[in-house]
Design a protein around this motif. Sequence first.
Motif, PDB file in Angstrom:
ATOM      1  N   ALA A  17       8.328  -5.252   6.239  1.00  0.00           N
ATOM      2  CA  ALA A  17       8.558  -5.856   7.552  1.00  0.00           C
ATOM      3  C   ALA A  17       9.991  -6.372   7.672  1.00  0.00           C
ATOM      4  CB  ALA A  17       7.561  -6.983   7.797  1.00  0.00           C
ATOM      5  N   THR A  18      10.506  -6.945   6.599  1.00  0.00           N
ATOM      6  CA  THR A  18      11.886  -7.436   6.605  1.00  0.00           C
ATOM      7  C   THR A  18      12.867  -6.284   6.779  1.00  0.00           C
ATOM      8  OG1 THR A  18      11.267  -9.297   5.201  1.00  0.00           O
ATOM      9  CG2 THR A  18      13.606  -8.732   5.284  1.00  0.00           C
ATOM     10  N   VAL A  19      12.654  -5.220   6.031  1.00  0.00           N
ATOM     11  CA  VAL A  19      13.514  -4.033   6.137  1.00  0.00           C
ATOM     12  C   VAL A  19      13.434  -3.451   7.547  1.00  0.00           C
ATOM     13  CG1 VAL A  19      13.751  -1.638   5.367  1.00  0.00           C
ATOM     14  CG2 VAL A  19      13.462  -3.463   3.692  1.00  0.00           C
ATOM     15  N   ALA A  20      12.216  -3.338   8.072  1.00  0.00           N
ATOM     16  CA  ALA A  20      12.032  -2.772   9.405  1.00  0.00           C
ATOM     17  C   ALA A  20      12.703  -3.642  10.461  1.00  0.00           C
ATOM     18  CB  ALA A  20      10.537  -2.620   9.702  1.00  0.00           C
ATOM     19  N   LEU A  21      12.553  -4.956  10.347  1.00  0.00           N
ATOM     20  CA  LEU A  21      13.154  -5.853  11.330  1.00  0.00           C
ATOM     21  C   LEU A  21      14.675  -5.792  11.284  1.00  0.00           C
ATOM     22  CD1 LEU A  21      12.567  -7.944  13.519  1.00  0.00           C
ATOM     23  CD2 LEU A  21      12.615  -9.702  11.734  1.00  0.00           C
ATOM     24  N   MET A  22      15.243  -5.815  10.084  1.00  0.00           N
ATOM     25  CA  MET A  22      16.705  -5.743   9.971  1.00  0.00           C
ATOM     26  C   MET A  22      17.239  -4.420  10.513  1.00  0.00           C
ATOM     27  SD  MET A  22      17.526  -7.743   6.357  1.00  0.00           S
ATOM     28  CE  MET A  22      17.476  -6.228   5.476  1.00  0.00           C
ATOM     29  N   GLY A  23      16.607  -3.317  10.112  1.00  0.00           N
ATOM     30  CA  GLY A  23      17.037  -2.010  10.610  1.00  0.00           C
ATOM     31  C   GLY A  23      16.833  -1.877  12.101  1.00  0.00           C
ATOM     32  N   GLY A  24      15.721  -2.394  12.598  1.00  0.00           N
ATOM     33  CA  GLY A  24      15.430  -2.304  14.017  1.00  0.00           C
ATOM     34  C   GLY A  24      16.407  -3.093  14.867  1.00  0.00           C
ATOM     35  N   ILE A  25      16.715  -4.304  14.432  1.00  0.00           N
ATOM     36  CA  ILE A  25      17.682  -5.116  15.175  1.00  0.00           C
ATOM     37  C   ILE A  25      19.049  -4.442  15.178  1.00  0.00           C
ATOM     38  CG2 ILE A  25      18.982  -7.288  15.081  1.00  0.00           C
ATOM     39  CD1 ILE A  25      16.320  -8.633  14.241  1.00  0.00           C
ATOM     40  N   THR A  26      19.439  -3.912  14.024  1.00  0.00           N
ATOM     41  CA  THR A  26      20.731  -3.229  13.928  1.00  0.00           C
ATOM     42  C   THR A  26      20.789  -2.039  14.872  1.00  0.00           C
ATOM     43  OG1 THR A  26      20.970  -3.928  11.633  1.00  0.00           O
ATOM     44  CG2 THR A  26      22.327  -2.070  12.357  1.00  0.00           C
ATOM     45  N   ALA A  63      11.628   4.755  -1.984  1.00  0.00           N
ATOM     46  CA  ALA A  63      11.069   3.478  -2.444  1.00  0.00           C
ATOM     47  C   ALA A  63      10.299   2.796  -1.310  1.00  0.00           C
ATOM     48  CB  ALA A  63      12.177   2.573  -2.965  1.00  0.00           C
ATOM     49  N   TYR A  64      10.865   2.802  -0.105  1.00  0.00           N
ATOM     50  CA  TYR A  64      10.166   2.220   1.042  1.00  0.00           C
ATOM     51  C   TYR A  64       8.885   2.995   1.337  1.00  0.00           C
ATOM     52  CZ  TYR A  64      14.589  -0.207   2.046  1.00  0.00           C
ATOM     53  OH  TYR A  64      15.721  -0.978   1.969  1.00  0.00           O
ATOM     54  N   LEU A  65       8.947   4.305   1.209  1.00  0.00           N
ATOM     55  CA  LEU A  65       7.764   5.144   1.417  1.00  0.00           C
ATOM     56  C   LEU A  65       6.682   4.772   0.402  1.00  0.00           C
ATOM     57  CD1 LEU A  65       7.602   8.860   2.235  1.00  0.00           C
ATOM     58  CD2 LEU A  65       6.352   8.034   0.272  1.00  0.00           C
ATOM     59  N   ALA A  66       7.061   4.590  -0.848  1.00  0.00           N
ATOM     60  CA  ALA A  66       6.087   4.232  -1.888  1.00  0.00           C
ATOM     61  C   ALA A  66       5.429   2.880  -1.589  1.00  0.00           C
ATOM     62  CB  ALA A  66       6.761   4.207  -3.259  1.00  0.00           C
ATOM     63  N   LEU A  67       6.219   1.923  -1.126  1.00  0.00           N
ATOM     64  CA  LEU A  67       5.647   0.627  -0.749  1.00  0.00           C
ATOM     65  C   LEU A  67       4.654   0.782   0.403  1.00  0.00           C
ATOM     66  CD1 LEU A  67       8.807  -1.686  -0.902  1.00  0.00           C
ATOM     67  CD2 LEU A  67       6.869  -1.670  -2.482  1.00  0.00           C
ATOM     68  N   ALA A  68       5.008   1.604   1.370  1.00  0.00           N
ATOM     69  CA  ALA A  68       4.125   1.820   2.520  1.00  0.00           C
ATOM     70  C   ALA A  68       2.841   2.537   2.102  1.00  0.00           C
ATOM     71  CB  ALA A  68       4.848   2.615   3.600  1.00  0.00           C
ATOM     72  N   VAL A  69       2.940   3.476   1.170  1.00  0.00           N
ATOM     73  CA  VAL A  69       1.737   4.152   0.656  1.00  0.00           C
ATOM     74  C   VAL A  69       0.829   3.127  -0.015  1.00  0.00           C
ATOM     75  CG1 VAL A  69       0.904   5.769  -1.106  1.00  0.00           C
ATOM     76  CG2 VAL A  69       2.754   6.454   0.440  1.00  0.00           C
ATOM     77  N   PHE A  70       1.423   2.242  -0.796  1.00  0.00           N
ATOM     78  CA  PHE A  70       0.645   1.205  -1.467  1.00  0.00           C
ATOM     79  C   PHE A  70      -0.057   0.299  -0.457  1.00  0.00           C
ATOM     80  CE2 PHE A  70       0.593  -3.129  -3.443  1.00  0.00           C
ATOM     81  CZ  PHE A  70      -0.427  -2.885  -4.349  1.00  0.00           C
ATOM     82  N   VAL A  71       0.659  -0.121   0.573  1.00  0.00           N
ATOM     83  CA  VAL A  71       0.066  -0.984   1.594  1.00  0.00           C
ATOM     84  C   VAL A  71      -1.054  -0.250   2.331  1.00  0.00           C
ATOM     85  CG1 VAL A  71       0.495  -2.210   3.771  1.00  0.00           C
ATOM     86  CG2 VAL A  71       2.110  -2.442   1.869  1.00  0.00           C
ATOM     87  N   ALA A  72      -0.807   0.985   2.724  1.00  0.00           N
ATOM     88  CA  ALA A  72      -1.835   1.757   3.443  1.00  0.00           C
ATOM     89  C   ALA A  72      -3.069   1.943   2.564  1.00  0.00           C
ATOM     90  CB  ALA A  72      -1.268   3.107   3.875  1.00  0.00           C
ATOM     91  N   TRP A  73      -2.848   2.350   1.332  1.00  0.00           N
ATOM     92  CA  TRP A  73      -3.974   2.561   0.414  1.00  0.00           C
ATOM     93  C   TRP A  73      -4.734   1.258   0.178  1.00  0.00           C
ATOM     94  CZ3 TRP A  73      -4.324   0.231  -4.445  1.00  0.00           C
ATOM     95  CH2 TRP A  73      -5.446   0.605  -5.195  1.00  0.00           C
ATOM     96  N   GLY A  74      -4.005   0.193  -0.108  1.00  0.00           N
ATOM     97  CA  GLY A  74      -4.641  -1.075  -0.415  1.00  0.00           C
ATOM     98  C   GLY A  74      -5.411  -1.656   0.753  1.00  0.00           C
ATOM     99  N   ARG A  75      -4.848  -1.546   1.948  1.00  0.00           N
ATOM    100  CA  ARG A  75      -5.497  -2.138   3.113  1.00  0.00           C
ATOM    101  C   ARG A  75      -6.595  -1.253   3.697  1.00  0.00           C
ATOM    102  NH1 ARG A  75      -5.030  -7.127   1.864  1.00  0.00           N
ATOM    103  NH2 ARG A  75      -2.938  -7.965   2.049  1.00  0.00           N
ATOM    104  N   LEU A  76      -6.591   0.016   3.361  1.00  0.00           N
ATOM    105  CA  LEU A  76      -7.697   0.895   3.772  1.00  0.00           C
ATOM    106  C   LEU A  76      -8.801   0.930   2.715  1.00  0.00           C
ATOM    107  CD1 LEU A  76      -5.809   3.904   5.357  1.00  0.00           C
ATOM    108  CD2 LEU A  76      -7.259   2.236   6.548  1.00  0.00           C
ATOM    109  N   GLY A  77      -8.462   0.525   1.494  1.00  0.00           N
ATOM    110  CA  GLY A  77      -9.408   0.623   0.389  1.00  0.00           C
ATOM    111  C   GLY A  77      -9.812  -0.707  -0.196  1.00  0.00           C
TER     112      GLY A  77
END
Length: 127
Positions: free
Chosen positions: A13-22, A107-121
């Motif tokens: 979320a921090t990465v997305a917010l910083m990139g999005g604002i930029t 690396a960001y993709l791997a974190l997102a895979v972990f979040v998706a997997w963890g929150r769906l499982g």
Amino acid sequence: MNLALWICAGLLATVALMGGITKTFVPREKLATAPGGAWTGEISAGFVKTLGALEILAAAGLILPAVLDIAPVMVPVTAICWIALMVGAMITHFRHGEPMLVAVNLAYLALAVFVAWGRLGPETFIG
């Protein structure tokens, strides 16, 4: 595991917010001169700003649904959307000969895979 998922979602979320604002508020011409930003000079300013707005929405979608307990299933859905965005980012940076940024996006993709997997499982909010 729940704590690890929250930490990963918070980092994304921090990465997305910083990139999005930029991308939303920095002029495209200035972005194009920044390291890793050459791709912005090849597309319309509207597209760059749209990506920025989507990244801001992703930042909200990774955190707020769970915190507010309103449609918490949106957390893994947002993580899956972030995966798609990172695949596109990796392709773009690969085409521009920026292997370090490809690795960062991976690396960001791997974190997102972990979040998706963890929150769906195993650590779903639905229950």
